[in-house]
Design a protein around this motif. Structure first.
Motif, PDB file in Angstrom:
ATOM      1  N   LEU A  12       0.832  -1.200   0.000  1.00 21.89           N
ATOM      2  CA  LEU A  12       0.000   0.000   0.000  1.00 21.89           C
ATOM      3  C   LEU A  12       0.871   1.256   0.000  1.00 21.89           C
ATOM      4  CD1 LEU A  12      -2.850   1.262   0.291  1.00 21.89           C
ATOM      5  CD2 LEU A  12      -2.501   1.119   2.756  1.00 21.89           C
ATOM      6  N   TYR A  13       1.881   1.282   0.841  1.00 21.46           N
ATOM      7  CA  TYR A  13       2.768   2.450   0.930  1.00 21.46           C
ATOM      8  C   TYR A  13       3.483   2.696  -0.397  1.00 21.46           C
ATOM      9  CZ  TYR A  13       6.138   5.755   2.820  1.00 21.46           C
ATOM     10  OH  TYR A  13       6.885   6.879   3.059  1.00 21.46           O
ATOM     11  N   LYS A  14       4.016   1.642  -0.991  1.00 20.88           N
ATOM     12  CA  LYS A  14       4.740   1.790  -2.257  1.00 20.88           C
ATOM     13  C   LYS A  14       3.818   2.263  -3.376  1.00 20.88           C
ATOM     14  CE  LYS A  14       8.507  -1.462  -1.526  1.00 20.88           C
ATOM     15  NZ  LYS A  14       9.144  -2.693  -2.020  1.00 20.88           N
ATOM     16  N   THR A  15       2.592   1.726  -3.403  1.00 25.03           N
ATOM     17  CA  THR A  15       1.640   2.116  -4.437  1.00 25.03           C
ATOM     18  C   THR A  15       1.260   3.588  -4.279  1.00 25.03           C
ATOM     19  OG1 THR A  15       0.761  -0.129  -4.498  1.00 25.03           O
ATOM     20  CG2 THR A  15      -0.601   1.594  -5.477  1.00 25.03           C
ATOM     21  N   LEU A  16       0.977   3.997  -3.045  1.00 20.31           N
ATOM     22  CA  LEU A  16       0.627   5.391  -2.814  1.00 20.31           C
ATOM     23  C   LEU A  16       1.795   6.321  -3.118  1.00 20.31           C
ATOM     24  CD1 LEU A  16      -1.506   5.046   0.416  1.00 20.31           C
ATOM     25  CD2 LEU A  16      -2.287   5.918  -1.781  1.00 20.31           C
ATOM     26  N   LEU A  17       2.985   5.903  -2.775  1.00 22.18           N
ATOM     27  CA  LEU A  17       4.171   6.707  -3.061  1.00 22.18           C
ATOM     28  C   LEU A  17       4.341   6.884  -4.572  1.00 22.18           C
ATOM     29  CD1 LEU A  17       6.365   8.083  -1.392  1.00 22.18           C
ATOM     30  CD2 LEU A  17       7.750   6.043  -1.667  1.00 22.18           C
ATOM     31  N   TYR A  18       4.092   5.822  -5.323  1.00 26.16           N
ATOM     32  CA  TYR A  18       4.187   5.883  -6.781  1.00 26.16           C
ATOM     33  C   TYR A  18       3.124   6.815  -7.356  1.00 26.16           C
ATOM     34  CZ  TYR A  18       4.098   4.432 -11.646  1.00 26.16           C
ATOM     35  OH  TYR A  18       4.117   4.438 -13.011  1.00 26.16           O
ATOM     36  N   LEU A  19       1.893   6.688  -6.859  1.00 31.56           N
ATOM     37  CA  LEU A  19       0.813   7.527  -7.362  1.00 31.56           C
ATOM     38  C   LEU A  19       0.997   8.988  -6.967  1.00 31.56           C
ATOM     39  CD1 LEU A  19      -2.295   5.257  -6.761  1.00 31.56           C
ATOM     40  CD2 LEU A  19      -1.277   5.889  -8.949  1.00 31.56           C
ATOM     41  N   GLY A  20       1.685   9.238  -5.886  1.00 29.14           N
ATOM     42  CA  GLY A  20       1.886  10.592  -5.410  1.00 29.14           C
ATOM     43  C   GLY A  20       2.795  11.434  -6.285  1.00 29.14           C
ATOM     44  N   ARG A  21       3.485  10.814  -7.205  1.00 31.11           N
ATOM     45  CA  ARG A  21       4.391  11.570  -8.079  1.00 31.11           C
ATOM     46  C   ARG A  21       3.653  12.607  -8.909  1.00 31.11           C
ATOM     47  NH1 ARG A  21       7.539   7.930 -11.795  1.00 31.11           N
ATOM     48  NH2 ARG A  21       5.447   7.225 -12.216  1.00 31.11           N
ATOM     49  N   GLU A  22       2.383  12.308  -9.271  1.00 28.64           N
ATOM     50  CA  GLU A  22       1.618  13.213 -10.121  1.00 28.64           C
ATOM     51  C   GLU A  22       0.619  14.055  -9.334  1.00 28.64           C
ATOM     52  OE1 GLU A  22      -0.165  11.323 -13.508  1.00 28.64           O
ATOM     53  OE2 GLU A  22       1.347   9.760 -13.503  1.00 28.64           O
ATOM     54  N   TYR A  23       0.729  14.081  -8.022  1.00 26.55           N
ATOM     55  CA  TYR A  23      -0.243  14.801  -7.207  1.00 26.55           C
ATOM     56  C   TYR A  23      -0.218  16.285  -7.542  1.00 26.55           C
ATOM     57  CZ  TYR A  23      -3.151  15.712  -3.143  1.00 26.55           C
ATOM     58  OH  TYR A  23      -4.185  16.079  -2.328  1.00 26.55           O
ATOM     59  N   PRO A  24      -1.387  16.927  -7.657  1.00 29.82           N
ATOM     60  CA  PRO A  24      -1.429  18.341  -8.074  1.00 29.82           C
ATOM     61  C   PRO A  24      -0.635  19.302  -7.188  1.00 29.82           C
ATOM     62  CG  PRO A  24      -3.620  17.385  -8.183  1.00 29.82           C
ATOM     63  CD  PRO A  24      -2.721  16.352  -7.552  1.00 29.82           C
ATOM     64  N   LYS A  25      -0.546  19.063  -5.892  1.00 27.81           N
ATOM     65  CA  LYS A  25       0.204  19.965  -5.016  1.00 27.81           C
ATOM     66  C   LYS A  25       1.687  19.624  -4.948  1.00 27.81           C
ATOM     67  CE  LYS A  25      -3.433  21.527  -1.961  1.00 27.81           C
ATOM     68  NZ  LYS A  25      -3.853  21.700  -0.577  1.00 27.81           N
ATOM     69  N   GLY A  26       2.100  18.620  -5.683  1.00 27.24           N
ATOM     70  CA  GLY A  26       3.510  18.263  -5.730  1.00 27.24           C
ATOM     71  C   GLY A  26       3.811  16.970  -4.992  1.00 27.24           C
ATOM     72  N   SER A  27       4.826  16.283  -5.446  1.00 32.54           N
ATOM     73  CA  SER A  27       5.169  14.986  -4.863  1.00 32.54           C
ATOM     74  C   SER A  27       5.733  15.127  -3.448  1.00 32.54           C
ATOM     75  CB  SER A  27       6.156  14.240  -5.759  1.00 32.54           C
ATOM     76  OG  SER A  27       7.363  14.968  -5.875  1.00 32.54           O
ATOM     77  N   ALA A  28       6.444  16.211  -3.179  1.00 34.02           N
ATOM     78  CA  ALA A  28       7.006  16.397  -1.833  1.00 34.02           C
ATOM     79  C   ALA A  28       5.888  16.580  -0.807  1.00 34.02           C
ATOM     80  CB  ALA A  28       7.943  17.601  -1.814  1.00 34.02           C
ATOM     81  N   TYR A  29       4.876  17.359  -1.157  1.00 38.00           N
ATOM     82  CA  TYR A  29       3.725  17.555  -0.270  1.00 38.00           C
ATOM     83  C   TYR A  29       3.036  16.226  -0.001  1.00 38.00           C
ATOM     84  CZ  TYR A  29      -0.972  18.969   1.168  1.00 38.00           C
ATOM     85  OH  TYR A  29      -2.161  19.103   1.830  1.00 38.00           O
ATOM     86  N   PHE A  30       2.818  15.453  -1.056  1.00 35.85           N
ATOM     87  CA  PHE A  30       2.142  14.163  -0.912  1.00 35.85           C
ATOM     88  C   PHE A  30       2.966  13.203  -0.062  1.00 35.85           C
ATOM     89  CE2 PHE A  30       0.831   9.929  -2.129  1.00 35.85           C
ATOM     90  CZ  PHE A  30      -0.542  10.028  -2.124  1.00 35.85           C
ATOM     91  N   ARG A  31       4.262  13.173  -0.295  1.00 33.43           N
ATOM     92  CA  ARG A  31       5.147  12.266   0.440  1.00 33.43           C
ATOM     93  C   ARG A  31       5.146  12.583   1.936  1.00 33.43           C
ATOM     94  NH1 ARG A  31       9.088  12.274  -2.910  1.00 33.43           N
ATOM     95  NH2 ARG A  31      10.036  14.167  -2.140  1.00 33.43           N
ATOM     96  N   GLU A  32       5.162  13.872   2.273  1.00 34.14           N
ATOM     97  CA  GLU A  32       5.124  14.269   3.684  1.00 34.14           C
ATOM     98  C   GLU A  32       3.820  13.833   4.344  1.00 34.14           C
ATOM     99  OE1 GLU A  32       5.725  18.465   3.825  1.00 34.14           O
ATOM    100  OE2 GLU A  32       7.702  18.332   2.884  1.00 34.14           O
ATOM    101  N   ARG A  33       2.717  14.063   3.654  1.00 33.70           N
ATOM    102  CA  ARG A  33       1.406  13.689   4.206  1.00 33.70           C
ATOM    103  C   ARG A  33       1.277  12.170   4.333  1.00 33.70           C
ATOM    104  NH1 ARG A  33      -2.819  17.634   3.708  1.00 33.70           N
ATOM    105  NH2 ARG A  33      -3.957  15.999   4.799  1.00 33.70           N
ATOM    106  N   LEU A  34       1.793  11.448   3.338  1.00 33.89           N
ATOM    107  CA  LEU A  34       1.737   9.985   3.361  1.00 33.89           C
ATOM    108  C   LEU A  34       2.549   9.441   4.528  1.00 33.89           C
ATOM    109  CD1 LEU A  34       0.909   7.336   1.934  1.00 33.89           C
ATOM    110  CD2 LEU A  34       3.003   7.529   0.605  1.00 33.89           C
ATOM    111  N   LYS A  35       3.758   9.961   4.701  1.00 36.92           N
ATOM    112  CA  LYS A  35       4.611   9.497   5.794  1.00 36.92           C
ATOM    113  C   LYS A  35       3.969   9.800   7.143  1.00 36.92           C
ATOM    114  CE  LYS A  35       9.229   9.651   7.671  1.00 36.92           C
ATOM    115  NZ  LYS A  35      10.566  10.208   7.597  1.00 36.92           N
ATOM    116  N   ALA A  36       3.378  10.976   7.279  1.00 35.92           N
ATOM    117  CA  ALA A  36       2.717  11.345   8.542  1.00 35.92           C
ATOM    118  C   ALA A  36       1.547  10.411   8.843  1.00 35.92           C
ATOM    119  CB  ALA A  36       2.238  12.784   8.472  1.00 35.92           C
ATOM    120  N   ALA A  37       0.786  10.065   7.820  1.00 35.63           N
ATOM    121  CA  ALA A  37      -0.361   9.166   8.014  1.00 35.63           C
ATOM    122  C   ALA A  37       0.099   7.775   8.439  1.00 35.63           C
ATOM    123  CB  ALA A  37      -1.183   9.088   6.735  1.00 35.63           C
TER     124      ALA A  37
END
Length: 85
Positions: A12-37
C-alpha cells in the motif's frame, strides 16, 4: 504486525508513493502527508484495525486514480474540442 499484513501495508505504501508523483500539489507535499499518516498508525497491532486502515488506503488509491484520469480527460477534451459559446 503479522507478516501477511506487513506485506500488505508495504504494498500500500509503495503504491501510494508511486501515485503521489503526479499529485497536483507536488510529490514532496504528498510524500510528507503519506509518511505522517503511516507514522501516526505505526504502533497499531490489532489485525482488524490494520485491515480497516489498509482498506481505507485502497480507497484512497482508487480516488487518486480517478483524479488523474479526470485530469487527463479534461486535458484531452480541451485540446481536441472547441469551446461551445
Amino acid at each position: 504486525m503479522a507478516s501477511p499484513l506487513k506485506a500488505e501495508v508495504t504494498r500500500l505504501y509503495k503504491t501510494l508513493l508511486y501515485l503521489g508523483r503526479e499529485y497536483p500539489k507536488g510529490s514532496a507535499y504528498f510524500r510528507e502527508r503519506l509518511k505522517a499518516a503511516f507514522m501516526k498508525n505505526k504502533d497499531e497491532t490489532d489485525p482488524e484495525k490494520i485491515k480497516q486502515l489498509v482498506a481505507r488506503g485502497d480507497f484512497v488509491i482508487k480516488e487518486l486514480e480517478a483524479l488523474y484520469f479526470l485530469r487527463k480527460y479534461r486535458a484531452m477534451k480541451k485540446r481536441y474540442y472547441e469551446l461551445e459559446k
